[in-house]
Design a protein around this motif. Structure first.
Motif, PDB file in Angstrom:
ATOM      1  N   SER A  34      -0.415  71.945  16.642  1.00 51.53           N
ATOM      2  CA  SER A  34       0.296  72.466  17.816  1.00 51.53           C
ATOM      3  C   SER A  34      -0.608  73.278  18.738  1.00 51.53           C
ATOM      4  O   SER A  34      -0.136  73.898  19.689  1.00 51.53           O
ATOM      5  CB  SER A  34       1.501  73.321  17.390  1.00 51.53           C
ATOM      6  N   VAL A  35      -1.901  73.276  18.480  1.00 53.90           N
ATOM      7  CA  VAL A  35      -2.842  74.026  19.309  1.00 53.90           C
ATOM      8  C   VAL A  35      -3.052  73.268  20.624  1.00 53.90           C
ATOM      9  O   VAL A  35      -3.391  72.099  20.624  1.00 53.90           O
ATOM     10  CB  VAL A  35      -4.189  74.223  18.581  1.00 53.90           C
ATOM     11  N   THR A  36      -2.816  73.961  21.719  1.00 52.05           N
ATOM     12  CA  THR A  36      -2.966  73.355  23.041  1.00 52.05           C
ATOM     13  C   THR A  36      -3.437  74.412  24.036  1.00 52.05           C
ATOM     14  O   THR A  36      -3.046  75.579  23.929  1.00 52.05           O
ATOM     15  CB  THR A  36      -1.649  72.721  23.523  1.00 52.05           C
ATOM     16  N   PRO A  37      -4.245  74.010  25.001  1.00 53.74           N
ATOM     17  CA  PRO A  37      -4.650  74.977  26.018  1.00 53.74           C
ATOM     18  C   PRO A  37      -3.553  75.235  27.059  1.00 53.74           C
ATOM     19  O   PRO A  37      -3.643  76.187  27.825  1.00 53.74           O
ATOM     20  CB  PRO A  37      -5.876  74.316  26.659  1.00 53.74           C
ATOM     21  N   ALA A 131       6.884  78.529  23.391  1.00 54.49           N
ATOM     22  CA  ALA A 131       5.527  78.585  22.855  1.00 54.49           C
ATOM     23  C   ALA A 131       5.298  77.404  21.915  1.00 54.49           C
ATOM     24  O   ALA A 131       6.141  77.101  21.076  1.00 54.49           O
ATOM     25  CB  ALA A 131       5.301  79.901  22.115  1.00 54.49           C
ATOM     26  N   PRO A 132       4.152  76.731  22.045  1.00 55.72           N
ATOM     27  CA  PRO A 132       3.896  75.564  21.193  1.00 55.72           C
ATOM     28  C   PRO A 132       4.022  75.839  19.696  1.00 55.72           C
ATOM     29  O   PRO A 132       4.561  75.023  18.960  1.00 55.72           O
ATOM     30  CB  PRO A 132       2.466  75.169  21.564  1.00 55.72           C
ATOM     31  N   GLN A 133       3.538  76.993  19.225  1.00 62.29           N
ATOM     32  CA  GLN A 133       3.632  77.279  17.798  1.00 62.29           C
ATOM     33  C   GLN A 133       5.090  77.465  17.378  1.00 62.29           C
ATOM     34  O   GLN A 133       5.491  77.015  16.301  1.00 62.29           O
ATOM     35  CB  GLN A 133       2.799  78.503  17.419  1.00 62.29           C
ATOM     36  N   VAL A 134       5.900  78.092  18.212  1.00 62.04           N
ATOM     37  CA  VAL A 134       7.326  78.266  17.907  1.00 62.04           C
ATOM     38  C   VAL A 134       8.025  76.912  17.899  1.00 62.04           C
ATOM     39  O   VAL A 134       8.786  76.602  16.969  1.00 62.04           O
ATOM     40  CB  VAL A 134       7.989  79.239  18.908  1.00 62.04           C
ATOM     41  N   GLY A 137       7.113  75.094  14.764  1.00 65.58           N
ATOM     42  CA  GLY A 137       7.785  75.665  13.600  1.00 65.58           C
ATOM     43  C   GLY A 137       9.249  75.278  13.516  1.00 65.58           C
ATOM     44  O   GLY A 137       9.774  74.998  12.433  1.00 65.58           O
ATOM     45  N   LEU A 138       9.918  75.240  14.665  1.00 65.30           N
ATOM     46  CA  LEU A 138      11.324  74.843  14.681  1.00 65.30           C
ATOM     47  C   LEU A 138      11.475  73.355  14.380  1.00 65.30           C
ATOM     48  O   LEU A 138      12.339  72.952  13.598  1.00 65.30           O
ATOM     49  CB  LEU A 138      11.959  75.182  16.031  1.00 65.30           C
ATOM     50  N   THR A 139      10.610  72.546  14.984  1.00 66.02           N
ATOM     51  CA  THR A 139      10.679  71.095  14.791  1.00 66.02           C
ATOM     52  C   THR A 139      10.359  70.705  13.354  1.00 66.02           C
ATOM     53  O   THR A 139      11.040  69.864  12.764  1.00 66.02           O
ATOM     54  CB  THR A 139       9.697  70.379  15.747  1.00 66.02           C
ATOM     55  N   LYS A 140       9.337  71.322  12.792  1.00 63.34           N
ATOM     56  CA  LYS A 140       8.886  70.956  11.439  1.00 63.34           C
ATOM     57  C   LYS A 140       9.581  71.747  10.337  1.00 63.34           C
ATOM     58  O   LYS A 140       9.388  71.462   9.161  1.00 63.34           O
ATOM     59  CB  LYS A 140       7.377  71.117  11.335  1.00 63.34           C
ATOM     60  N   GLY A 141      10.357  72.770  10.725  1.00 66.54           N
ATOM     61  CA  GLY A 141      11.158  73.504   9.756  1.00 66.54           C
ATOM     62  C   GLY A 141      10.446  74.591   8.971  1.00 66.54           C
ATOM     63  O   GLY A 141      11.009  75.144   8.038  1.00 66.54           O
TER      64      GLY A 141
END
Length: 161
Positions: A34-37, A131-134, A137-141
């Protein structure tokens, strides 16, 4: 050679540095999916001209999320991580952020030294829904199994005093 004998330079990452950030994270055993600029600011710590660590901030409205804090094993315990964190926190403060959040299961004692306190994952999800990390986390559980942390960087939720 210790870090005090090295030339250390912290620099804000440019788009062409993204592969370097992914390489640092991979070498430190961290996830990169999920790391993105996009919507983020990253910094790289160069040691004698060689990347030795990085940190990122994902930005929301008046809040940011620290992510992807990594220092190569040979450069650890020399203050490089602390310098990267302080750089990110300074940037968040200058942006006018009221709070900075992060997820960390294993390094709670480290983050407490900067004044972070435990909060719920739901608090981060509400503060930084885009936020991409959030989102990851929600998508992957995994988000509700993580320890979340918050630092109030400015009194009054980001308003200048």
């Amino acid at each position: 050679m210790t870090l005090t004998d090295m030339h250390v330079k912290l620099r804000q990452a440019q788009p062409e540095d993204f592969s370097t950030i992914l390489d640092l994270l991979t070498r430190c055993g961290l996830h990169t999916s999920s790391v993105t600029p996009e919507g983020s600011t990253y910094w790289i710590a160069d040691l004698n001209g060689t990347p030795g660590g990085c940190i990122g901030l994902e930005h929301g409205e008046g809040v940011s999320l620290i992510r992807s804090t990594a220092v190569l094993p040979e450069a650890r315990s020399q203050g490089l991580g602390r310098a990267l964190v302080r750089s990110a926190l300074t940037h968040a403060t200058l942006r006018g952020d009221g709070q900075v959040y992060l997820f960390s299961e294993e390094a709670g004692d480290y983050w407490r030294r900067f004044g972070f306190v435990p909060v719920t994952a739901a608090e981060i999800s509400a503060a930084l829904p885009g936020a991409p990390q959030v989102r990851s986390g929600l998508t992957k559980g995994w988000i509700h199994d993580e320890q979340a942390w918050r630092l109030d960087v400015q009194p009054g939720g980001g308003e200048e005093v």
